[in-house]
Design a protein around this motif. Sequence first.
Motif, short mmCIF file in Angstrom:
data_model
loop_
_atom_site.label_atom_id
_atom_site.label_comp_id
_atom_site.label_asym_id
_atom_site.label_seq_id
_atom_site.Cartn_x
_atom_site.Cartn_y
_atom_site.Cartn_z
N THR A 31 -12.15 -5.93 3.96
CA THR A 31 -13.11 -5.20 3.13
C THR A 31 -12.37 -4.59 1.96
N PRO A 32 -13.01 -4.54 0.80
CA PRO A 32 -12.32 -3.97 -0.35
C PRO A 32 -12.09 -2.48 -0.16
N ALA A 33 -10.99 -2.00 -0.71
CA ALA A 33 -10.65 -0.59 -0.59
C ALA A 33 -11.55 0.23 -1.50
N ALA A 34 -11.98 1.37 -0.97
CA ALA A 34 -12.82 2.26 -1.77
C ALA A 34 -11.95 3.00 -2.78
N PRO A 35 -12.50 3.34 -3.93
CA PRO A 35 -11.72 4.07 -4.92
C PRO A 35 -11.28 5.42 -4.37
N GLY A 36 -10.04 5.79 -4.67
CA GLY A 36 -9.50 7.06 -4.24
C GLY A 36 -9.09 7.08 -2.78
N ARG A 37 -9.09 5.94 -2.14
CA ARG A 37 -8.77 5.87 -0.71
C ARG A 37 -7.30 5.58 -0.47
N GLY A 38 -6.54 5.40 -1.49
CA GLY A 38 -5.13 5.09 -1.33
C GLY A 38 -4.75 3.90 -2.19
N PRO A 39 -3.55 3.43 -2.02
CA PRO A 39 -3.10 2.31 -2.86
C PRO A 39 -3.82 1.02 -2.50
N SER A 40 -4.01 0.18 -3.49
CA SER A 40 -4.62 -1.13 -3.26
C SER A 40 -3.55 -2.10 -2.77
N ALA A 41 -3.99 -3.27 -2.33
CA ALA A 41 -3.04 -4.29 -1.87
C ALA A 41 -2.11 -4.68 -3.01
N ALA A 42 -2.63 -4.78 -4.23
CA ALA A 42 -1.78 -5.13 -5.37
C ALA A 42 -0.70 -4.08 -5.59
N ASP A 43 -1.08 -2.80 -5.44
CA ASP A 43 -0.09 -1.73 -5.60
C ASP A 43 0.99 -1.81 -4.52
N ILE A 44 0.57 -2.13 -3.31
CA ILE A 44 1.53 -2.24 -2.20
C ILE A 44 2.49 -3.40 -2.44
N TYR A 45 1.96 -4.54 -2.86
CA TYR A 45 2.82 -5.70 -3.09
C TYR A 45 3.77 -5.44 -4.27
N LEU A 46 3.30 -4.75 -5.30
CA LEU A 46 4.19 -4.41 -6.41
C LEU A 46 5.28 -3.44 -5.97
N GLU A 47 4.92 -2.49 -5.10
CA GLU A 47 5.90 -1.55 -4.57
C GLU A 47 6.97 -2.29 -3.75
N VAL A 48 6.52 -3.23 -2.93
CA VAL A 48 7.46 -4.02 -2.13
C VAL A 48 8.35 -4.85 -3.04
N GLN A 49 7.75 -5.45 -4.07
CA GLN A 49 8.53 -6.27 -5.01
C GLN A 49 9.60 -5.46 -5.71
N ARG A 50 9.34 -4.20 -5.97
CA ARG A 50 10.31 -3.34 -6.65
C ARG A 50 11.34 -2.74 -5.69
N SER A 51 11.13 -2.89 -4.40
CA SER A 51 12.01 -2.27 -3.41
C SER A 51 13.39 -2.92 -3.42
N ALA A 52 14.36 -2.14 -3.00
CA ALA A 52 15.75 -2.62 -2.94
C ALA A 52 15.88 -3.76 -1.93
#
Length: 147
Positions: A31-52
């Motif tokens: 189910t799509p994430a509701a606004p203001g409910r936390g990071p989206s999947a795209a944000d999570i994947y970008l965070e992982v991509q930037r991780s050491a």
Amino acid sequence: MELDDPWYDALASGWGELDGTGTPAPVAPPTPAAPGRGPSAADIYLEVQRSAAFQEVRSRYRRFVVPAALAFFVWYLAYVVAATTAPGLMARPVAGAVNIAMVAGLGQFLTTFLLTWAYARHARLRRDRAALDLRWDTQELTRGINR
């Protein structure tokens, strides 16, 4: 010989998981994430991509693949150049009817198999465990979004 395969018991999310009664658990559609409910999947994947950890996995990959690919390409070009510019050298017999061109051509096949083996070994020993850890971390972070 023991193979330490980190992917052996790794199941994709929803594949083969039991619900406690011995039957496979139903897979809920995302189910799509509701606004203001936390990071989206795209944000999570970008965070992982930037991780050491991700950068280290990619760095290990590049440190093996780039030199190996360049070495193989140079070896291939050397064979082609020698075959076209020095036919006399390539026709020189090595043993009976076997000449240098045949030995070098078979060497191309041997090099391909050795490079494939070396790549698989390098991945198993230096990247698979870290990549699996990243995969599980990412799935855990995105699991909350899909509920």
